[in-house]
Every structure is written in structure tokens, then in C-alpha cells.
Design an enzyme around this catalytic site. Sequence first.
Site, PDB file in Angstrom:
ATOM      1  N   ASN A 147     -72.196 -20.992 -29.146  1.00  0.00           N
ATOM      2  CA  ASN A 147     -71.387 -20.435 -30.202  1.00  0.00           C
ATOM      3  C   ASN A 147     -69.898 -20.485 -29.837  1.00  0.00           C
ATOM      4  O   ASN A 147     -69.524 -19.547 -29.120  1.00  0.00           O
ATOM      5  CB  ASN A 147     -71.735 -18.941 -30.470  1.00  0.00           C
ATOM      6  CG  ASN A 147     -71.119 -18.558 -31.766  1.00  0.00           C
ATOM      7  OD1 ASN A 147     -70.128 -18.961 -32.419  1.00  0.00           O
ATOM      8  ND2 ASN A 147     -71.568 -17.476 -32.310  1.00  0.00           N
ATOM      9  N   ARG A 179     -62.289  -7.516 -43.437  1.00  0.00           N
ATOM     10  CA  ARG A 179     -61.968  -8.307 -44.496  1.00  0.00           C
ATOM     11  C   ARG A 179     -62.596  -7.676 -45.902  1.00  0.00           C
ATOM     12  O   ARG A 179     -63.223  -6.683 -45.643  1.00  0.00           O
ATOM     13  CB  ARG A 179     -63.098  -9.554 -44.554  1.00  0.00           C
ATOM     14  CG  ARG A 179     -62.758 -10.613 -43.544  1.00  0.00           C
ATOM     15  CD  ARG A 179     -63.682 -11.702 -43.425  1.00  0.00           C
ATOM     16  NE  ARG A 179     -64.513 -11.472 -42.169  1.00  0.00           N
ATOM     17  CZ  ARG A 179     -65.416 -12.199 -41.780  1.00  0.00           C
ATOM     18  NH1 ARG A 179     -66.189 -13.120 -42.564  1.00  0.00           N
ATOM     19  NH2 ARG A 179     -66.088 -11.937 -40.705  1.00  0.00           N
ATOM     20  N   GLU A 208     -79.504 -14.277 -34.035  1.00  0.00           N
ATOM     21  CA  GLU A 208     -79.386 -15.640 -34.365  1.00  0.00           C
ATOM     22  C   GLU A 208     -79.436 -16.667 -33.119  1.00  0.00           C
ATOM     23  O   GLU A 208     -79.803 -17.875 -33.475  1.00  0.00           O
ATOM     24  CB  GLU A 208     -77.890 -15.364 -34.839  1.00  0.00           C
ATOM     25  CG  GLU A 208     -77.417 -14.832 -36.011  1.00  0.00           C
ATOM     26  CD  GLU A 208     -76.126 -14.573 -36.470  1.00  0.00           C
ATOM     27  OE1 GLU A 208     -75.574 -15.459 -36.838  1.00  0.00           O
ATOM     28  OE2 GLU A 208     -75.617 -13.548 -36.152  1.00  0.00           O
TER      29      GLU A 208
END
Length: 391
Positions: free
Chosen positions: A12, A231, A374
Site C-alpha cells: 500500500n 474530512r 484489506e
Amino acid sequence: MTDARDAVLVLNAGSSSLKYQVVVPGTAEVLAKGLVERIGEDGGPDGAGVPDHGAAMSVVTDQLADAGLDLGRTGLRAVGHRVVHGGPDFSDPVLVDDAVVADIRDLVPLAPLHNPGALAGIEAARAAFDIPQVAVFDTAFFTSLPPAASTYALPEDIRTQHRVRRYGFHGTSHRYVSRAAADLLGRPLESFQQVVLHLGNGCSASAIAGGVAADTSMGLTPLEGLVMGTRSGDVDPAVFTFLHEQVGMSVAEIDTMLNKRSGLKGLAGVNDFREVLARADAGDGDARLAFDVYVHRLRHYVGAYTAVLGGLDVLVFTAGVGENAPRLRAAVVETLGRLGLSVDPERNEAPSHEARVVSPDGSPVTVLVVPTNEELEIARQTATLLDTRHD
Ligand code: AMP
């Protein structure tokens, strides 16, 4: 020495960091994992940086050797790369070749913060390892969204020429978790409707009909939707124009404000959910408001997605906040009793790292906590692609 011949090196890569795990897809065994940070800081003030992704890959190889994985001797099956943006067309993992690299490069304008790092990781890994490399896209799970859900009500040229649409992100997690939910319940994936809430530093919701994504809260970028660590999630798009024209903020300043200074951080001054809870408990009004806004947005999406799906069978909480904050889970369902949602306090609060049911027996909607993974999902998808490849 561990035999890593069945294992997948999952990478990643961001622009300044490289996270890795060596995973055996069949058994979920993790043979090694680590993180190389401060890529691009040649030496750095304390000598801790590495100049580029190629050097970072050498650090990974050295760390693997230290962990007893001598890649030169045993080899690995493949490298699986997490790529954030696959655009509208990458609906499945692909074997990386020059054409795929060019396609990912073509998507950089849609994900300027993410795809360049993934590309650098892919190029460094291709140079370092002579084994198959597979790209697994965070958007892939959501290429199934029906046009009614993926289309913004914008003019044709904006939608087609500039590829402005809802793509969705965190798809690898939503896919993994929705399948793990079916496994836990012992029910065929096709037989039920679920909403998955991935609540980590980034947060997203998805509506999944019979295993197929029907809606999701993140859009053209991972900014839209739920309140996140830093965010904003949903705001009136006119906020942008207002701040630019009336307040004199530049486009870059507004973008940074929405992505890095908003969400829990903007409301409570901290982006770590544990700290928000601690401050709220200590009587901090800003932290209390942050919790309430976060919960309100979640209820909003659970209700909306129940309507999109025409009814809900299973609600799943996952990722750092979803897995570890029972109080948050209880707060989300508190007003949703008439939609069939509730949690059993004892089940909800019992500490566990396993997938589990937290609603009472016989509930109209089963509420689950499912730890996401993941890396395992990327390793599995990589192995499946190689198993089914005919060459
Ligand atoms: P992730 O991005 O999935 O690693 O999730 C990170 C978020 O999970 C951070 O906001 C953490 O504060 C939150 N988190 C981790 N552990 C807990 C916990 N025990 N209780 C509440 N939030 C937690």
C-alpha cells in the site's frame, strides 16, 4: 526458514510511505508486516528518511530478511498492489503490465493525492521482484453502482469529458466485510440486503444488495459523505464559491481546509475518535457537538440506504471506530428502532476482536461488528486472479 511460496506481498504505497504485509491467502497467516515512512526525505534531519520508492523497497526486502523471509531463496507468489483509483473501467484486479501502468497514470488527474504513490510503488516493485504483480483497485467494488446512484446531476460535458461521477472508495474493505458478514451468518450473500459502515480515519457507507454494491457515500473523491477524522464529508458545494468569492480563500486553501482541517478535527480540535469521546466525557461542548454531528450523519445514511435497498436485513460496523466504539454503535441505532435496528447492550459492549452479532436475537435487522482486513482481501484477489489465469 518460513516458506513464502504461497504468500502474497501486499503493498500500500502512498507518496511518502510504503505499508506492506506478507499474507498467505489460504490461511490468512501474516508472515511479516511493516511500514517505511518519510520517502522522499533523503536522509532527513535524523537520517531516517529514504530518497525514493526504490530505496524504500530495499528497506522492505531487508526487513523481510530480518523476519526470516529470504526472498532470494524461497520466493513469493506475487505482489498485490492497493491502487486507490481505478476509474470507471477497472472492475476487477488486473495483472500489471506496461499498458496497465499507463492506464493508472491516465487516472492521476482523478486521484492526484493517491495514484502517483501507487504508481511509484508498482514501478519499484516491478524493478525489485521478478514475480507477477497485480493491481487491486479501491473503486472496483463500486463499478456496479447503477447509473441512478453513480451519476451527478451535472451537464453532459462535465460528466463525460471530465469523467465527473461517483466512484466510491474503500471498496476492498466493503467487499471483504460484506462477504465476511455472510460467512458469519451462514447465509448466502445473494439472499440479503446490507449496509456497511466503514468508520476509520476515513469513513464511508455502502448499500449492498445481494452482495452487489448499490450505493456508496464517497464520490468523485474520498471527500464526500460521512464526517471523517479530518474530512468534512457532505457540505453544500456552494460553500466553495462562498469562501472563494466572499472570504478570499484560494482553491488550494479551501481544498486543504475541507480535507485536512475539517471533520472531527474541525469540530473538536482532534481527529482521533478516542480523544473526542474522552473530551466529550470531560464536558467539552465542542467534542459533544462533534460526536452528535458524526452520529447524525450516520443515521442519515443508514436511513437513506434502507430506502435505496427497499428494506434492510443487516447493518455492519467496521474499521477503527466501527469495531471499537460500542457507544457510537449504540448511538447510531438509538433513533432507528422503528426501522428494526437495535443493539443488545451486553453483546455490544463485550470486548472482542472477532466478527460478531451485537443485536438481540430475533431482531428485524441483524447488527454486526466485522473487523476489516484489506490486506487479506488484496492477497486473496491476487491469488484468485493468478489461479484463474490461462496463459
Ligand atoms: P482506522 O483508520 O481504521 O485505523 O481507524 C482509526 C480510528 O479508530 C481513530 O479515530 C481511532 O481513534 C479510532 N479508534 C481506535 N480504537 C478505538 C477505540 N477503542 N475506541 C474508539 N475509537 C477507536
